[in-house]
Design an enzyme around this catalytic site. Sequence first.
Site, PDB file in Angstrom:
ATOM      1  N   ARG A 124      23.930  45.751  28.204  1.00 45.01           N
ATOM      2  CA  ARG A 124      23.323  44.425  28.460  1.00 45.01           C
ATOM      3  C   ARG A 124      22.013  44.508  29.236  1.00 45.01           C
ATOM      4  O   ARG A 124      21.608  43.561  29.910  1.00 45.01           O
ATOM      5  CB  ARG A 124      24.292  43.503  29.201  1.00 45.01           C
ATOM      6  CG  ARG A 124      25.548  43.217  28.403  1.00 45.01           C
ATOM      7  CD  ARG A 124      26.185  41.904  28.812  1.00 45.01           C
ATOM      8  NE  ARG A 124      27.354  41.667  28.008  1.00 45.01           N
ATOM      9  CZ  ARG A 124      28.576  42.075  28.338  1.00 45.01           C
ATOM     10  NH1 ARG A 124      28.782  42.726  29.457  1.00 45.01           N
ATOM     11  NH2 ARG A 124      29.581  41.828  27.546  1.00 45.01           N
ATOM     12  N   LYS A 146       7.515  42.330  24.713  1.00 52.24           N
ATOM     13  CA  LYS A 146       8.035  42.088  23.360  1.00 52.24           C
ATOM     14  C   LYS A 146       8.601  43.396  22.831  1.00 52.24           C
ATOM     15  O   LYS A 146       7.894  44.415  22.802  1.00 52.24           O
ATOM     16  CB  LYS A 146       6.928  41.596  22.426  1.00 52.24           C
ATOM     17  CG  LYS A 146       6.608  40.135  22.581  1.00 52.24           C
ATOM     18  CD  LYS A 146       5.683  39.681  21.455  1.00 52.24           C
ATOM     19  CE  LYS A 146       5.296  38.224  21.632  1.00 52.24           C
ATOM     20  NZ  LYS A 146       4.290  37.799  20.638  1.00 52.24           N
ATOM     21  N   GLU A 188      -7.807  45.883  18.616  1.00 55.30           N
ATOM     22  CA  GLU A 188      -7.099  44.997  19.565  1.00 55.30           C
ATOM     23  C   GLU A 188      -7.951  44.745  20.815  1.00 55.30           C
ATOM     24  O   GLU A 188      -7.862  43.683  21.418  1.00 55.30           O
ATOM     25  CB  GLU A 188      -5.746  45.599  19.973  1.00 55.30           C
ATOM     26  CG  GLU A 188      -4.752  45.767  18.830  1.00 55.30           C
ATOM     27  CD  GLU A 188      -3.966  44.487  18.493  1.00 55.30           C
ATOM     28  OE1 GLU A 188      -4.244  43.429  19.077  1.00 55.30           O
ATOM     29  OE2 GLU A 188      -3.085  44.575  17.620  1.00 55.30           O
ATOM     30  N   LYS A 230      -4.284  40.484  29.086  1.00 60.70           N
ATOM     31  CA  LYS A 230      -2.939  40.278  28.536  1.00 60.70           C
ATOM     32  C   LYS A 230      -1.969  39.900  29.660  1.00 60.70           C
ATOM     33  O   LYS A 230      -1.137  39.003  29.493  1.00 60.70           O
ATOM     34  CB  LYS A 230      -2.460  41.521  27.799  1.00 60.70           C
ATOM     35  CG  LYS A 230      -1.040  41.324  27.294  1.00 60.70           C
ATOM     36  CD  LYS A 230      -0.747  41.990  25.999  1.00 60.70           C
ATOM     37  CE  LYS A 230       0.617  41.533  25.480  1.00 60.70           C
ATOM     38  NZ  LYS A 230       1.055  42.249  24.318  1.00 60.70           N
ATOM     39  N   GLU A 240       5.850  32.924  24.851  1.00 63.57           N
ATOM     40  CA  GLU A 240       5.002  32.387  23.775  1.00 63.57           C
ATOM     41  C   GLU A 240       5.346  30.958  23.382  1.00 63.57           C
ATOM     42  O   GLU A 240       5.600  30.655  22.226  1.00 63.57           O
ATOM     43  CB  GLU A 240       5.034  33.321  22.549  1.00 63.57           C
ATOM     44  CG  GLU A 240       3.829  33.089  21.642  1.00 63.57           C
ATOM     45  CD  GLU A 240       3.660  34.163  20.565  1.00 63.57           C
ATOM     46  OE1 GLU A 240       3.766  35.350  20.894  1.00 63.57           O
ATOM     47  OE2 GLU A 240       3.429  33.783  19.414  1.00 63.57           O
ATOM     48  N   ARG A 244       0.173  32.239  24.845  1.00 59.54           N
ATOM     49  CA  ARG A 244       0.351  33.616  24.368  1.00 59.54           C
ATOM     50  C   ARG A 244       0.031  33.752  22.879  1.00 59.54           C
ATOM     51  O   ARG A 244      -0.336  34.833  22.403  1.00 59.54           O
ATOM     52  CB  ARG A 244       1.774  34.120  24.681  1.00 59.54           C
ATOM     53  CG  ARG A 244       1.946  35.597  24.371  1.00 59.54           C
ATOM     54  CD  ARG A 244       3.170  36.214  25.025  1.00 59.54           C
ATOM     55  NE  ARG A 244       3.273  37.617  24.658  1.00 59.54           N
ATOM     56  CZ  ARG A 244       4.096  38.485  25.218  1.00 59.54           C
ATOM     57  NH1 ARG A 244       4.920  38.109  26.179  1.00 59.54           N
ATOM     58  NH2 ARG A 244       4.121  39.748  24.826  1.00 59.54           N
ATOM     59  N   ASN A 248      -2.483  36.312  18.977  1.00 59.18           N
ATOM     60  CA  ASN A 248      -2.324  36.523  17.529  1.00 59.18           C
ATOM     61  C   ASN A 248      -3.623  36.285  16.766  1.00 59.18           C
ATOM     62  O   ASN A 248      -3.603  36.183  15.541  1.00 59.18           O
ATOM     63  CB  ASN A 248      -1.234  35.587  16.991  1.00 59.18           C
ATOM     64  CG  ASN A 248       0.113  35.924  17.583  1.00 59.18           C
ATOM     65  OD1 ASN A 248       0.411  37.085  17.836  1.00 59.18           O
ATOM     66  ND2 ASN A 248       0.925  34.910  17.837  1.00 59.18           N
ATOM     67  N   HIS A 251      -4.112  37.777  13.365  1.00 52.58           N
ATOM     68  CA  HIS A 251      -2.831  38.328  12.914  1.00 52.58           C
ATOM     69  C   HIS A 251      -2.247  37.639  11.682  1.00 52.58           C
ATOM     70  O   HIS A 251      -1.480  38.257  10.951  1.00 52.58           O
ATOM     71  CB  HIS A 251      -1.811  38.318  14.060  1.00 52.58           C
ATOM     72  CG  HIS A 251      -2.031  39.448  15.027  1.00 52.58           C
ATOM     73  ND1 HIS A 251      -3.171  39.560  15.785  1.00 52.58           N
ATOM     74  CD2 HIS A 251      -1.261  40.524  15.347  1.00 52.58           C
ATOM     75  CE1 HIS A 251      -3.088  40.650  16.538  1.00 52.58           C
ATOM     76  NE2 HIS A 251      -1.946  41.257  16.292  1.00 52.58           N
ATOM     77  N   HIS A 255      -1.169  40.157   8.901  1.00 53.87           N
ATOM     78  CA  HIS A 255       0.196  40.359   8.396  1.00 53.87           C
ATOM     79  C   HIS A 255       0.238  40.227   6.881  1.00 53.87           C
ATOM     80  O   HIS A 255       0.958  40.974   6.210  1.00 53.87           O
ATOM     81  CB  HIS A 255       1.161  39.382   9.067  1.00 53.87           C
ATOM     82  CG  HIS A 255       1.411  39.735  10.505  1.00 53.87           C
ATOM     83  ND1 HIS A 255       1.863  38.838  11.433  1.00 53.87           N
ATOM     84  CD2 HIS A 255       1.247  40.895  11.181  1.00 53.87           C
ATOM     85  CE1 HIS A 255       1.976  39.432  12.619  1.00 53.87           C
ATOM     86  NE2 HIS A 255       1.592  40.682  12.481  1.00 53.87           N
ATOM     87  N   HIS A 269      -2.413  48.757  11.340  1.00 52.23           N
ATOM     88  CA  HIS A 269      -2.290  47.417  11.932  1.00 52.23           C
ATOM     89  C   HIS A 269      -3.593  46.976  12.625  1.00 52.23           C
ATOM     90  O   HIS A 269      -4.089  45.866  12.383  1.00 52.23           O
ATOM     91  CB  HIS A 269      -1.112  47.386  12.917  1.00 52.23           C
ATOM     92  CG  HIS A 269      -0.979  46.076  13.629  1.00 52.23           C
ATOM     93  ND1 HIS A 269      -0.544  44.925  12.997  1.00 52.23           N
ATOM     94  CD2 HIS A 269      -1.264  45.709  14.909  1.00 52.23           C
ATOM     95  CE1 HIS A 269      -0.562  43.920  13.861  1.00 52.23           C
ATOM     96  NE2 HIS A 269      -0.991  44.375  15.029  1.00 52.23           N
TER      97      HIS A 269
HETATM   98  N1  GLY Z   1       1.093  41.458  20.704  1.00 54.11           N
HETATM   99  C1  GLY Z   1       1.119  40.079  20.978  1.00 54.11           C
HETATM  100  C2  GLY Z   1       1.921  39.721  22.173  1.00 54.11           C
HETATM  101  O1  GLY Z   1       2.351  40.594  22.888  1.00 54.11           O
HETATM  102  O2  GLY Z   1       2.168  38.565  22.406  1.00 54.11           O
END
Ligand code: GLY
Length: 374
Positions: A124, A146, A188, A230, A240, A244, A248, A251, A255, A269
């Site tokens: 957990r 993430k 990025e 960031k 998000e 946040r 993107n 993106h 994608h 990517h």
């Molecule tokens: N890579 C986008 C984020 O971490 O929100």
Amino acid sequence: MIATDIVPVELGARRYEVRVGPGLLARAGAEIAPLLRRPRVAVLTEDTVAALHLDTLRDGLAAEGIAMQALVLPPGEGTKSWPHLARAVEWLLEAQVERADMVVALGGGVIGDLAGFAAAILRRGVRFVQIPTSLLAQVDSSVGGKTGINTAQGKNLVGAFHQPSLVLADIDVLDSLPARDFLAGYGEVVKYGLLGDATFFDWMERHGPALAAGDRSLRQQAVCRSVAMKAGIVVRDETEQGERALLNLGHTFCHALEAATGYSARLLHGEGVAIGCALAFDLSARLGLCAQETPGRVAAHLAAMGMKHRLADIEGELPDAEALIALMAQDKKVVDGRMRFVLARDIGKAFVTDDVPPEALRALLDEALTQRRR
Ligand code: GLY
């Protein structure tokens, strides 16, 4: 000798530091030791990274009397999958990693996402340290919590928010990256300037070529500034719900292009992000949101860096505009059936909208695809 920079991610009880500088892998023991309840860690990594960096990490940990066990997985996106997640979790259990122990992710975005998710669900939730070895992972995926895997239905559809306890971004490891991977990660970095910091973009226009050529001090500054941006966004919107989503930028296009090229080496990517950012600025200009000359400035910087920045730069066939739009509509950012785009009023002034007329999007893609055929 360049000093280590520390960028805090101020998440209260889950606050952690991103340390950026040279020699951090060799000093990993001293950096990690204060976080450990007992002197052992379990490392998840992959073949290519292990061959280059695992001995340095082992020695760095041993210097502080920390024992290390490692599971070396195959490289590549395919590792972010159920079978490798199961293997990693079972290995961690067999290695008797306890709730208070520390998992270490040594690798790029794939390993960071997989190891973070394994740590999130093991007993957990156990703590983990990110040691990102690609530029993309240093400036983006290792920070912000993430974690997850891909499934047959799409990328990153299964995962958890699980913040690391520490991130060690060793600038020296960037020397071992192939030029193509380095520039993909730089996509990025450009994204941060474009979405929220015009001064940073100016700085990139001045220093990008020297940074790509290997200037360590410039690389460290670029990583720090990206991570600081960031960290600020993550602190304000960890899960998000709003801001946040600006991360993107590029993106939604990216994608779709990754899906259209089969997630293969035809398009990395970060390359897709750079092309996606250029398209997002084209679309913004087309909709009268930003000045007509702004997309040209974005494209000029990407071109000066020798980066892919147009659909014409992707080798091989691409589907038509309709099919690309259909792929965009499968993106997980679709809300109530409406596609969400990050567009911009200027360099450094991005915003999220679901108000993009379909005909403008189709015209943009038709034109970009026609340029490919010329
Ligand atoms: N890579 C986008 C984020 O971490 O929100």
